[in-house]
Design a protein around this motif. Sequence first.
Motif, PDB file in Angstrom:
ATOM      1  N   PHE A   1     -56.224   7.286 -48.833  1.00  0.00           N
ATOM      2  CA  PHE A   1     -55.266   8.306 -48.405  1.00  0.00           C
ATOM      3  C   PHE A   1     -55.831   9.156 -47.268  1.00  0.00           C
ATOM      4  O   PHE A   1     -55.091   9.614 -46.398  1.00  0.00           O
ATOM      5  N   LEU A   2     -57.149   9.341 -47.243  1.00  0.00           N
ATOM      6  CA  LEU A   2     -57.779  10.286 -46.322  1.00  0.00           C
ATOM      7  C   LEU A   2     -58.337   9.664 -45.042  1.00  0.00           C
ATOM      8  O   LEU A   2     -58.799  10.385 -44.169  1.00  0.00           O
ATOM      9  N   ILE A   3     -58.306   8.352 -44.926  1.00  0.00           N
ATOM     10  CA  ILE A   3     -58.829   7.701 -43.723  1.00  0.00           C
ATOM     11  C   ILE A   3     -57.685   7.121 -42.901  1.00  0.00           C
ATOM     12  O   ILE A   3     -56.545   7.065 -43.357  1.00  0.00           O
ATOM     13  N   ASP A   4     -58.010   6.685 -41.688  1.00  0.00           N
ATOM     14  CA  ASP A   4     -57.032   5.989 -40.857  1.00  0.00           C
ATOM     15  C   ASP A   4     -57.037   4.524 -41.282  1.00  0.00           C
ATOM     16  O   ASP A   4     -57.821   3.716 -40.785  1.00  0.00           O
ATOM     17  N   ALA A   5     -56.178   4.179 -42.220  1.00  0.00           N
ATOM     18  CA  ALA A   5     -56.162   2.833 -42.811  1.00  0.00           C
ATOM     19  C   ALA A   5     -55.761   1.762 -41.808  1.00  0.00           C
ATOM     20  O   ALA A   5     -56.008   0.581 -42.033  1.00  0.00           O
ATOM     21  N   LYS A   6     -55.178   2.160 -40.686  1.00  0.00           N
ATOM     22  CA  LYS A   6     -54.810   1.175 -39.658  1.00  0.00           C
ATOM     23  C   LYS A   6     -56.042   0.533 -39.042  1.00  0.00           C
ATOM     24  O   LYS A   6     -55.956  -0.544 -38.455  1.00  0.00           O
ATOM     25  N   LYS A   7     -57.183   1.179 -39.177  1.00  0.00           N
ATOM     26  CA  LYS A   7     -58.435   0.658 -38.613  1.00  0.00           C
ATOM     27  C   LYS A   7     -59.103  -0.358 -39.530  1.00  0.00           C
ATOM     28  O   LYS A   7     -60.095  -0.959 -39.171  1.00  0.00           O
TER      29      LYS A   7
END
Length: 97
Positions: free
Chosen positions: A62-68
Amino acid sequence: MQSKCAWCESQNINESKETVYWELPDGTRAIQINETPSISCKDCDMVYQSDDLVKEIEDQLFLIDAKKIGKEINYEKLMEQPRLLKRNYFDFSSYDK
């Protein structure tokens, strides 16, 4: 580690590292997380993650840029990803009552 299986309550459990599949919080896709700390029961053959670890993974995603993140990632690499926020401000269960 837990002292007994959460499913059958056997004490015949071991720590293991497993491949798990997790849906991203936005629901767009699922990813494979390799070498995830898990609990394996030798009596009922259930393999699962502790509630604390599940929360840890959910919060991190939830807290990271999961698109990366690609289609798969190692658990340690996932947990090392830089966070966009310091904590999950939408998780009201962690607030003191």
